[in-house]
Scaffold this active site. Structure first.
Site, short mmCIF file in Angstrom:
data_model
loop_
_atom_site.label_atom_id
_atom_site.label_comp_id
_atom_site.label_asym_id
_atom_site.label_seq_id
_atom_site.Cartn_x
_atom_site.Cartn_y
_atom_site.Cartn_z
N ARG A 82 114.10 24.71 50.49
CA ARG A 82 115.43 24.37 50.01
C ARG A 82 115.34 23.04 49.27
NH1 ARG A 82 117.08 28.77 50.52
NH2 ARG A 82 118.86 29.54 51.70
N GLU B 54 120.74 21.99 43.05
CA GLU B 54 120.67 23.18 42.20
C GLU B 54 122.04 23.85 42.11
OE1 GLU B 54 117.65 25.32 44.63
OE2 GLU B 54 119.19 26.88 44.85
N HIS C 132 115.16 29.52 41.91
CA HIS C 132 115.46 30.05 43.26
C HIS C 132 115.37 31.59 43.29
CE1 HIS C 132 117.77 28.99 47.20
NE2 HIS C 132 116.97 30.02 47.38
#
Ligand code: DGY
Length: 335
Positions: A243, A272, A290
């Site tokens: 993450r 993000e 991602h």
């Protein structure tokens, strides 16, 4: 009799929406394609009268949202990481939360390995050179990178995905595996993976290729920052598929710029979908948006699992009352 109402807060496969539509009144404003950047106010407004919501690694579900949505009883995420959901607040309000573990383990490990290899072997840098018409001749030193086979793989976070990466490294690439995790694996699993537990600093010092797979929490915020990066070998790579926020991206960008680290592969970023602009200027970092779990079968399985949890947690379907991957199943006993 009217059917219970749910909100599907992210785009999802049509067949999953159809399945949910058999038992619920489904509000699916994103359909299968339209991402919505939910504000707190918009999400609260949309959730009025809903007993369930399907989410992914966003939007944020916190105490304030729960207080404003008193009908909500289930939050089903199609992601395995659930740092966008305040689990304690949900439990306190009797809201069941589920995530989507297992179904994405191998796909995510494949991607982590691919990203590590792309960073080590300079794949995107090489493609950019070629596409820009800058390939003029074969040269012994053109884009030479770091070897992966036979090197030392460091895994930070040895859960399901970490173990799947370690297996790839040890069995497929003859890598020596060291790992750091709060709790040590059973000796038999360590033996199977050929993996050795080491302290975090030792992991940083020993790894030729470090792959980060720890869940995000306050405790793992900037787990890898300037001090940890300073311990790494200048020829090493770092790959983050965990993450954003686990790595201090500004410190990483500086280490990459100063060549104190050979290369990085990043699938997740602090803030993000925004990212530290310095990263965009560096040739020695491979950047992806991602997508580690994004194979079609796996994303389908993640969405199906979220749907199964939602249906079961609301007392419907063949698993009624037994959502398979509930994170706080104790709340069901109190209903
Ligand atoms: C996960 O499942 O946690 C992936 O990172 C997608 O959010």
């Amino acid at each position: 009799m009217s059917r219970p109402r749910i909100l599907v807060a992210m785009p999802v496969f049509d067949e999953v929406l159809a399945r949910l539509g058999e038992v619920f009144e489904v509000d699916a404003p994103c359909g299968s394609d339209d991402y919505i950047e939910w504000t707190h106010e918009a999400l609260v407004a949309r959730l009025q009268g809903c007993v369930g919501v399907a989410v992914a690694s966003s939007p944020r579900i916190d105490a304030a949202l729960l207080a404003a949505c008193p009908d909500l009883r289930v939050v089903a995420s199609m992601a395995v990481g659930y740092n966008n959901i305040d689990l304690a607040a949900c439990t306190a309000r009797g809201v069941l939360v589920s995530n989507a573990p297992d179904v994405l383990t191998e796909t995510t490990a494949d991607f982590g390995f691919a990203l590590m290899m792309a960073a080590a072997r300079r794949i995107t840098e090489a493609e950019h050179l070629l596409r820009a018409g800058r390939w003029t001749h074969w040269a012994y030193n053109l884009l030479s990178g770091a070897d992966v086979h036979g090197s030392t793989l460091g895994v930070l976070g040895m859960g399901r995905i970490g173990q799947a990466i370690a297996r790839r490294g040890a069995l497929g690439f003859g890598m020596k595996v060291v790992y750091h995790n709060r709790s040590r694996l059973d000796a038999s699993i360590e033996q199977q993976l050929g993996a050795r537990w080491v302290g975090k600093d030792e992991l940083m010092r020993e790894a030729d290729h470090l792959v980060i797979v720890v869940p995000y929490s306050a405790a793992s915020h900037h787990l890898v920052g300037a001090a940890e990066l300073a311990l790494m070998k200048p020829g090493a790579t770092l790959t983050n598929i965990a993450r954003g926020g686990v790595v201090d991206d500004a410190a990483l960008a500086l280490a990459l710029r100063e060549r104190r680290l050979f290369a990085a592969g990043l699938d997740v970023f602090e803030g993000e979908p925004g990212l530290n602009p310095d990263l965009l200027t560096l040739p020695n970092v491979v950047l992806t948006p991602h997508i580690a779990s994004a194979s079609v079968p796996t994303r389908r399985a993640m969405a199906e699992l979220a749907a199964t949890n939602l249906i079961a947690a609301l007392g419907l379907g063949p698993d009624a009352g037994r959502p398979p991957t509930a994170l706080n199943p104790e709340v069901l006993a109190l209903r």
